[in-house]
Design a protein around this motif. Structure first.
Motif, PDB file in Angstrom:
ATOM      1  N   ILE A  52       0.858  -1.090   0.039  1.00 23.89           N
ATOM      2  CA  ILE A  52       0.085   0.092  -0.138  1.00 23.89           C
ATOM      3  C   ILE A  52       0.806   1.243   0.099  1.00 23.89           C
ATOM      4  N   ILE A  53       0.539   2.187  -0.844  1.00 26.20           N
ATOM      5  CA  ILE A  53       1.545   3.442  -0.908  1.00 26.20           C
ATOM      6  C   ILE A  53       0.555   4.715  -0.975  1.00 26.20           C
ATOM      7  N   LEU A  69       3.439   7.394   3.137  1.00 24.79           N
ATOM      8  CA  LEU A  69       3.413   6.125   3.953  1.00 24.79           C
ATOM      9  C   LEU A  69       3.570   4.987   2.774  1.00 24.79           C
ATOM     10  N   THR A  70       4.412   4.246   2.973  1.00 26.70           N
ATOM     11  CA  THR A  70       4.556   2.770   2.322  1.00 26.70           C
ATOM     12  C   THR A  70       4.445   1.554   3.281  1.00 26.70           C
ATOM     13  N   ARG A  71       3.497   0.749   2.768  1.00 26.23           N
ATOM     14  CA  ARG A  71       3.189  -0.433   3.849  1.00 26.23           C
ATOM     15  C   ARG A  71       3.649  -1.768   3.004  1.00 26.23           C
ATOM     16  N   TYR A  72       4.776  -2.195   3.507  1.00 23.93           N
ATOM     17  CA  TYR A  72       5.319  -3.484   3.081  1.00 23.93           C
ATOM     18  C   TYR A  72       4.596  -4.660   3.852  1.00 23.93           C
ATOM     19  N   PRO A  73       4.949  -5.841   3.694  1.00 29.55           N
ATOM     20  CA  PRO A  73       4.269  -7.104   4.223  1.00 29.55           C
ATOM     21  C   PRO A  73       4.777  -7.451   5.776  1.00 29.55           C
ATOM     22  N   SER A  75       6.896  -4.393   7.411  1.00 31.18           N
ATOM     23  CA  SER A  75       7.256  -3.047   7.943  1.00 31.18           C
ATOM     24  C   SER A  75       6.234  -1.982   7.159  1.00 31.18           C
ATOM     25  N   THR A  76       6.298  -0.911   7.895  1.00 32.36           N
ATOM     26  CA  THR A  76       5.603   0.191   7.405  1.00 32.36           C
ATOM     27  C   THR A  76       6.586   1.467   7.401  1.00 32.36           C
TER      28      THR A  76
END
Length: 426
Positions: A52-53, A69-73, A75-76
């Motif tokens: 999610i970006i 904001l950038t959400r990785y599997p 971390s954020t």
């Protein structure tokens, strides 16, 4: 038959594509609120990894968006600009990736974008945008006047609020000098808070109210307009009043100087009128009395007395000058001319004293000359007497010796019982 197969293939493809959507194109929130911007996505199946970006546009068409904001599997990632203010509410099963912002400001009044990336599912609508409108009440506007409030002039009345979101809308209301509503002149224009008045006259005078308003609330300011003839403007009136006051001050100063000069001349006239003949008048009479020569010590005493009088006069003049100086300090530079006149009078009086002293010295020199003549006459008499004595003595010695010798006295008679004294023989 071929067309039906193609339509079925398209519907199947669309049903299996990723779709990202935001319910509304614009959201409005007041400044300082904590808000949530929704973002929904519909994946194809159960994805194993979702990214999610959230980004924000800077406003320029060619400027790239700024990462929020950038959400990785696992971390954020939040950049320092939004750290502590931005967070993500993620629910993959329900397809929600909402952005939460706390304490929004006017700098957050921008367009935000939500992007969803799923590996192997890169078809369909991957990005959607929403505009955030931060509502700020307009600040109290400032009313100002541009131009001269004189007959026949054109001027502008300005009204401006320092802040307000959405941008405030300005409106003007006019009232006459009796504070009753007045219809606007057809030539008057009102654009962006600037009310333009043309060819103003006395009827234009009155009260003007500006109102700044947006969705939250409104604020207003007032300005009073007084239109005067060109010759009656405030600056001209102040100049005329100042000139009259300055003229009155100059006249008062001149009258004061004249009065001081007149009083001083009266004092000097009274002083000279009351002066004794010995102090102010000198005669040409001989400084002798009863035909006798005056004693030099008396002359010395008179001269010392005269010197004392001169010194006393000088002291009185100095005292007068000091009083004049004290009076002069209470007036301005124009009284210096009066001081110069007094100094010239003082110099004249000094010159008069010098003239009288020179007259006195002349009389002393005449007395010395007469005394010298008397001394010469005495010397001549003494020389004549001496010559007469010498002449008489020389005549006496020129006579015969017997005649010149005085007769001896006859010796006294001697008694008979005593011998006669011996007779002198020559």
């Amino acid at each position: 038959m071929v067309v039906v197969v193609s339509l079925c293939f398209v519907v199947f493809s669309l049903a299996g594509a990723l779709k990202v959507s935001i319910p509304k194109p614009e959201y409005e929130h007041a400044r300082g609120d904590n808000i949530t911007l929704p973002c929904n996505f519909l994946p194809n199946g159960k994805p194993s990894m979702v990214i999610i970006i959230w980004t924000v546009d800077l406003g320029g068409p060619n400027e790239p968006g700024t990462m929020i904001l950038t959400r990785y599997p696992t971390s954020t990632d939040v950049p320092p600009l939004y750290e502590g203010r931005a967070s993500l509410a993620l629910d993959i099963a329900k397809g929600k990736a909402d952005l939460k912002l706390s304490s929004i400001t006017l700098q957050d009044n921008k367009v935000f974008s939500c992007r969803v990336q799923i590996p192997g599912d890169d078809e369909g609508t991957l990005v959607d945008s929403v505009r955030l409108v931060v509502l700020v009440a307009p600040s109290k506007p400032v009313c100002a006047l541009q131009g001269k409030a004189e007959y026949g002039e054109n001027l502008n009345l300005t009204c401006l609020s320092a802040e307000g979101s959405p941008t405030p809308v300005y409106s003007w209301e006019q009232r006459d000098v009796r504070n009753t509503p007045r219809r606007r002149d057809p030539r008057t224009t009102d654009r962006g808070g600037i009310l333009s008045l043309y060819n103003i006259s006395m009827d234009t005078s009155g009260y003007f109210t500006c109102t700044s308003k947006n969705k939250i609330r409104s604020a207003s300011c007032n300005i009073t307009l007084t239109v005067l003839p060109p010759s009656m403007s405030l600056g001209s009136s102040a100049g005329i009043i100042g000139g009259v006051i300055a003229l009155l001050l100059v006249l008062a100063l001149i009258i004061l100087i004249c009065c001081c000069c007149k009083k001083r001349k009266q004092r000097e006239a009274e002083k000279y009128a009351m002066a004794s003949p010995e102090e102010g008048v000198f005669t040409d009479k001989e400084p002798v009395g009863n035909g006798k020569r005056r004693d030099p010590r008396d002359e010395e005493e008179e001269r010392s007395e005269y010197d004392r009088r001169v010194v006393n006069d000088d002291r009185r003049v100095v005292d007068d000058d000091r009083r004049v100086d004290d009076d002069r300090r209470r007036v301005d530079d124009d009284r210096r001319s009066d001081h110069t006149a007094r100094r010239s009078d003082y110099d004249d009086r000094r010159s008069d004293f010098d003239d009288r002293r020179s007259d006195y010295d002349d009389r002393r020199s005449e007395y010395s000359d007469r005394r010298d003549r008397y001394d010469d006459r005495d010397d001549r008499r003494r020389d004549d007497r001496r010559r007469d004595d010498d002449r008489n003595e020389s005549d006496r010695y020129d006579e015969p010796y017997d005649d010149a010798e005085p007769a001896r006295p006859k010796p006294p008679s001697v008694p008979n019982n005593k011998p006669a004294p011996p007779r002198d023989t020559y």
